[in-house]
Structures are given as C-alpha cells and as structure tokens.
Design a protein around this motif. Structure first.
Motif, PDB file in Angstrom:
ATOM      1  N   MET A 267     -25.994  46.926 -28.449  1.00 40.98           N
ATOM      2  CA  MET A 267     -27.286  46.947 -29.132  1.00 40.98           C
ATOM      3  C   MET A 267     -28.161  48.073 -28.602  1.00 40.98           C
ATOM      4  SD  MET A 267     -28.354  42.949 -29.537  1.00 40.98           S
ATOM      5  CE  MET A 267     -28.132  42.157 -31.131  1.00 40.98           C
ATOM      6  N   ASP A 268     -28.208  48.195 -27.277  1.00 41.10           N
ATOM      7  CA  ASP A 268     -29.029  49.247 -26.656  1.00 41.10           C
ATOM      8  C   ASP A 268     -28.542  50.628 -27.083  1.00 41.10           C
ATOM      9  OD1 ASP A 268     -30.458  47.282 -25.369  1.00 41.10           O
ATOM     10  OD2 ASP A 268     -29.407  47.504 -23.448  1.00 41.10           O
ATOM     11  N   ARG A 269     -27.237  50.780 -27.210  1.00 43.73           N
ATOM     12  CA  ARG A 269     -26.649  52.069 -27.552  1.00 43.73           C
ATOM     13  C   ARG A 269     -26.909  52.439 -29.015  1.00 43.73           C
ATOM     14  NH1 ARG A 269     -22.163  55.417 -25.791  1.00 43.73           N
ATOM     15  NH2 ARG A 269     -21.890  54.114 -23.933  1.00 43.73           N
ATOM     16  N   LEU A 270     -26.880  51.442 -29.904  1.00 44.96           N
ATOM     17  CA  LEU A 270     -26.942  51.712 -31.342  1.00 44.96           C
ATOM     18  C   LEU A 270     -28.324  51.543 -31.969  1.00 44.96           C
ATOM     19  CD1 LEU A 270     -23.682  49.936 -32.632  1.00 44.96           C
ATOM     20  CD2 LEU A 270     -23.979  52.336 -31.972  1.00 44.96           C
ATOM     21  N   ALA A 271     -29.258  50.928 -31.253  1.00 48.14           N
ATOM     22  CA  ALA A 271     -30.506  50.464 -31.879  1.00 48.14           C
ATOM     23  C   ALA A 271     -31.327  51.563 -32.532  1.00 48.14           C
ATOM     24  CB  ALA A 271     -31.358  49.715 -30.866  1.00 48.14           C
ATOM     25  N   GLU A 272     -31.202  52.800 -32.083  1.00 48.26           N
ATOM     26  CA  GLU A 272     -32.005  53.865 -32.684  1.00 48.26           C
ATOM     27  C   GLU A 272     -31.519  54.246 -34.077  1.00 48.26           C
ATOM     28  OE1 GLU A 272     -32.417  57.249 -30.202  1.00 48.26           O
ATOM     29  OE2 GLU A 272     -33.491  56.175 -28.611  1.00 48.26           O
TER      30      GLU A 272
ATOM     31  N   ASN B  63     -17.853  50.611 -26.000  1.00 47.41           N
ATOM     32  CA  ASN B  63     -18.959  50.854 -26.919  1.00 47.41           C
ATOM     33  C   ASN B  63     -19.086  52.314 -27.318  1.00 47.41           C
ATOM     34  OD1 ASN B  63     -19.505  48.134 -26.818  1.00 47.41           O
ATOM     35  ND2 ASN B  63     -21.155  48.318 -25.321  1.00 47.41           N
ATOM     36  N   ALA B  64     -18.702  53.218 -26.431  1.00 48.03           N
ATOM     37  CA  ALA B  64     -18.705  54.639 -26.793  1.00 48.03           C
ATOM     38  C   ALA B  64     -17.716  54.900 -27.919  1.00 48.03           C
ATOM     39  CB  ALA B  64     -18.361  55.488 -25.569  1.00 48.03           C
ATOM     40  N   ARG B  65     -16.587  54.215 -27.896  1.00 44.32           N
ATOM     41  CA  ARG B  65     -15.600  54.368 -28.965  1.00 44.32           C
ATOM     42  C   ARG B  65     -16.108  53.791 -30.278  1.00 44.32           C
ATOM     43  NH1 ARG B  65     -10.182  55.323 -26.912  1.00 44.32           N
ATOM     44  NH2 ARG B  65     -10.293  55.662 -24.670  1.00 44.32           N
ATOM     45  N   ILE B  66     -16.792  52.656 -30.198  1.00 45.84           N
ATOM     46  CA  ILE B  66     -17.383  52.074 -31.401  1.00 45.84           C
ATOM     47  C   ILE B  66     -18.423  53.021 -31.989  1.00 45.84           C
ATOM     48  CG2 ILE B  66     -18.777  50.176 -32.310  1.00 45.84           C
ATOM     49  CD1 ILE B  66     -17.468  48.365 -30.199  1.00 45.84           C
ATOM     50  N   GLU B  67     -19.260  53.565 -31.127  1.00 42.19           N
ATOM     51  CA  GLU B  67     -20.308  54.485 -31.581  1.00 42.19           C
ATOM     52  C   GLU B  67     -19.705  55.716 -32.258  1.00 42.19           C
ATOM     53  OE1 GLU B  67     -24.407  56.384 -29.748  1.00 42.19           O
ATOM     54  OE2 GLU B  67     -22.644  56.260 -28.441  1.00 42.19           O
ATOM     55  N   ARG B  68     -18.664  56.287 -31.665  1.00 44.03           N
ATOM     56  CA  ARG B  68     -18.030  57.475 -32.252  1.00 44.03           C
ATOM     57  C   ARG B  68     -17.412  57.134 -33.605  1.00 44.03           C
ATOM     58  NH1 ARG B  68     -16.189  58.526 -26.886  1.00 44.03           N
ATOM     59  NH2 ARG B  68     -14.133  57.626 -27.362  1.00 44.03           N
ATOM     60  N   PHE B  69     -16.768  55.984 -33.679  1.00 42.29           N
ATOM     61  CA  PHE B  69     -16.128  55.569 -34.933  1.00 42.29           C
ATOM     62  C   PHE B  69     -17.166  55.416 -36.040  1.00 42.29           C
ATOM     63  CE2 PHE B  69     -14.930  51.965 -37.703  1.00 42.29           C
ATOM     64  CZ  PHE B  69     -13.811  52.525 -38.317  1.00 42.29           C
TER      65      PHE B  69
ATOM     66  N   PRO C 141     -28.548  51.099 -40.955  1.00 43.50           N
ATOM     67  CA  PRO C 141     -27.407  50.341 -41.472  1.00 43.50           C
ATOM     68  C   PRO C 141     -27.054  49.197 -40.523  1.00 43.50           C
ATOM     69  CG  PRO C 141     -26.984  52.706 -41.553  1.00 43.50           C
ATOM     70  CD  PRO C 141     -28.242  52.534 -40.769  1.00 43.50           C
ATOM     71  N   ALA C 142     -26.662  48.057 -41.074  1.00 45.99           N
ATOM     72  CA  ALA C 142     -26.423  46.873 -40.245  1.00 45.99           C
ATOM     73  C   ALA C 142     -25.021  46.873 -39.643  1.00 45.99           C
ATOM     74  CB  ALA C 142     -26.627  45.609 -41.067  1.00 45.99           C
ATOM     75  N   VAL C 143     -24.945  46.365 -38.411  1.00 43.21           N
ATOM     76  CA  VAL C 143     -23.689  46.155 -37.695  1.00 43.21           C
ATOM     77  C   VAL C 143     -23.699  44.724 -37.192  1.00 43.21           C
ATOM     78  CG1 VAL C 143     -22.196  46.920 -35.809  1.00 43.21           C
ATOM     79  CG2 VAL C 143     -23.696  48.573 -36.939  1.00 43.21           C
ATOM     80  N   VAL C 144     -22.770  43.897 -37.668  1.00 43.44           N
ATOM     81  CA  VAL C 144     -22.673  42.501 -37.233  1.00 43.44           C
ATOM     82  C   VAL C 144     -21.567  42.393 -36.187  1.00 43.44           C
ATOM     83  CG1 VAL C 144     -22.227  40.119 -37.935  1.00 43.44           C
ATOM     84  CG2 VAL C 144     -23.493  41.664 -39.461  1.00 43.44           C
ATOM     85  N   CYS C 145     -21.879  41.790 -35.035  1.00 44.20           N
ATOM     86  CA  CYS C 145     -20.953  41.736 -33.901  1.00 44.20           C
ATOM     87  C   CYS C 145     -20.631  40.287 -33.532  1.00 44.20           C
ATOM     88  CB  CYS C 145     -21.567  42.431 -32.690  1.00 44.20           C
ATOM     89  SG  CYS C 145     -22.004  44.157 -32.978  1.00 44.20           S
ATOM     90  N   LEU C 146     -19.345  39.965 -33.457  1.00 40.49           N
ATOM     91  CA  LEU C 146     -18.892  38.609 -33.154  1.00 40.49           C
ATOM     92  C   LEU C 146     -18.233  38.583 -31.781  1.00 40.49           C
ATOM     93  CD1 LEU C 146     -17.353  37.680 -36.631  1.00 40.49           C
ATOM     94  CD2 LEU C 146     -19.742  37.553 -35.868  1.00 40.49           C
ATOM     95  N   HIS C 147     -18.714  37.680 -30.927  1.00 40.94           N
ATOM     96  CA  HIS C 147     -18.289  37.638 -29.527  1.00 40.94           C
ATOM     97  C   HIS C 147     -16.994  36.861 -29.326  1.00 40.94           C
ATOM     98  CE1 HIS C 147     -19.499  33.412 -28.874  1.00 40.94           C
ATOM     99  NE2 HIS C 147     -20.563  33.662 -29.623  1.00 40.94           N
ATOM    100  N   CYS C 148     -16.455  36.941 -28.120  1.00 39.87           N
ATOM    101  CA  CYS C 148     -15.209  36.255 -27.770  1.00 39.87           C
ATOM    102  C   CYS C 148     -15.473  34.806 -27.354  1.00 39.87           C
ATOM    103  CB  CYS C 148     -14.501  36.999 -26.643  1.00 39.87           C
ATOM    104  SG  CYS C 148     -15.382  36.990 -25.064  1.00 39.87           S
ATOM    105  N   SER C 149     -14.402  34.061 -27.126  1.00 38.04           N
ATOM    106  CA  SER C 149     -14.512  32.691 -26.625  1.00 38.04           C
ATOM    107  C   SER C 149     -15.164  32.678 -25.243  1.00 38.04           C
ATOM    108  CB  SER C 149     -13.129  32.049 -26.513  1.00 38.04           C
ATOM    109  OG  SER C 149     -12.573  31.797 -27.778  1.00 38.04           O
TER     110      SER C 149
END
Length: 264
Positions: free
Chosen positions: A37-42, A254-260, A18-26
């Motif tokens: 990316m490294d955490r979620l890529a699998e 990122n751990a919180r994002i992964e859990r969510f 499943p795709a996850v699109v990530c938008l960075h800060c200024s």
C-alpha cells in the motif's frame, strides 16, 4: 467496513487511482499488504480485505463446509469498491481465492498477480500420488487432529522452515495459534474446489505468477500447473525466497508487483 447480513468483509484502503485488490494468506490479515500500500498509494487505490476469521472480519459460521465461492461472496464489498476495472493480487490461500474469483470478474479484471496460489485441488487432480501431493496431504491430516498450538507449529514450520516456531517469541506464537483456528474451513475449500485446471485458460488477462526457489514442493507444483494454463502469464522465480516471501521479504516481492503493474 463490516457487519450486516449476510456477513461482509472488513477492508482497509489507501491511495488513489486505478484500484488494486489484495488478498492475504492463511493465518494472516490485510495488514500484510501495508508495505505494498505504501509503495503504490501515490498511483493506485489499494484495497485489502480481511478474509473470514482474519483481522476485523467475522469468522466463518461453521454450519457447513466452506468453499472458495463463500470467500468470494464474502469479499463482494471490496470488489464492488474497486469499481469497473481493477487489478487483483493474491498470496497463497488468497491466491487460490483470486484465481477462482478472476473467472467471475473477467470483464472487470485489468490484471492478475499471484504468489504461489495454494489451490491444492488442481494438484490432487493432476498428480494425486506425487511426492508434492502426499506432502501437503500429510500436513492437512496432521492439522485435523492436533491441538491449536501444535497445529500452529506444524503450519509455521512447514511453510517457513523447521525451527521457525521454536525461534518465535511467545506473544507471536499466541497470535498465530489464534489465527490458525480459521484454517480448517480454508483447508477444505483449497483441497475440494471443483473448478478444473483447464478452466483457467479462460483468464486472458495479463498475469504475473511468482514463486520462490526455497518454497515447498506442493506450492511450487501448484504454481507450475497454474502457470502452464494461464494464456498471458509472466512467470518470475525468486532465488532463495520461500512461500511466505510477501511477508518476510515484502520489498523484493512488491517491487516486482509494482514493475508488472507499470508495464501493463
């Protein structure tokens, strides 16, 4: 991937699923999401674009003021690449873009993850005389007339704490001075976005909204306003972390994002 007419954003991509699109800060680039990316890529396909003027993307042409809708149109190739259904993640200015983009992407949106979206227009509308509003307007006004290095120092010390700029090595200062040149059109779009706060009640998707207890009053105020209207939001306040936590403390965020994402 870039080039063409109209201008299109460069984006990096890793993983499958499943795709996850990530938008960075200024004053950052898509590179800030490498640890995620490294955490979620699998398990996920992570797509991280460079906003206008960041990384490998072209600058905003500057022929007129920039609006958040301009950034959304610029990011269309990344959203298209994400397919029929995807998760959307945004930090700071990227969070402001993600919020507005989510309204138009609702049929395709699996979830929304925000770390302190700086959609300052909702704060100025809700509480224009508040200390938080005056604080961020002072930063905006200072950056309008200072030189590039002074703007970078004001920006970094505001978001990361007084003295951060002075402690930085010179090469890092030079990189950030170049990066903040893209900020003026971003300030305009974040302060003048016409979408009212109430519009975000339509985002009936699972949402994670993170804030740090060490962040600025303006960022926390916007987060409180947004968190108050998102209908299916999980709010997580992270003790001791600041506005730039996705960059300075990626493992914690990122751990919180992964859990969510795993809970959806």
């Amino acid at each position: 991937m870039s080039g063409g007419n109209p201008a299109k954003a460069y984006f990096r991509e890793a993983g499958s699923g499943p795709a996850v699109v990530c938008l960075h800060c200024s004053a950052s680039t898509s590179g800030q999401w490498r640890p995620l990316m490294d955490r979620l890529a699998e398990r996920y396909r992570v797509i991280a674009p460079d906003l206008y003027g960041a990384g490998k993307s072209p600058p905003w042409p500057g022929e007129r003021p920039m609006w958040i809708d301009d950034q959304i149109a610029f990011l269309a190739p990344a959203f298209e690449r994400a397919g029929e259904r995807f998760h959307l993640v945004g930090h700071s200015y990227g969070g402001a873009i993600a919020l507005k983009a989510a309204l138009g992407l609702r049929p395709r949106l699996a979830s929304l993850v925000l770390y302190e979206p700086v959609l300052f227009s909702v704060l100025l509308d809700a509480a224009p005389e508040s200390a938080a509003a005056r604080e961020i307007m002072a930063v905006r006004d200072d950056t309008a007339h200072l030189g590039p290095e002074a703007v970078a120092q004001r920006f970094i010390d505001y978001w990361m704490g007084a003295g951060t700029w002075a402690a930085m090595p010179e090469p890092r200062r030079a990189t950030l001075t170049a990066a903040v040149r893209t900020m003026k059109p971003e300030w305009h779009s974040a302060f003048n976005e016409p979408t009212p706060l109430e519009a975000f009640t339509a985002l009936d998707v699972p949402a994670l909204l993170m804030t740090g207890t060490g962040s600025t009053a303006a960022a926390r105020s916007v987060a409180r306003l947004v968190g108050g209207v998102l209908p299916r939001v999980r709010i997580e306040e992270i003790e001791g972390l600041g506005h730039m936590a996705p960059v300075t403390h990626p493992d914690e965020v990122n751990a919180r994002i992964e859990r969510f994402l795993a809970d959806i």
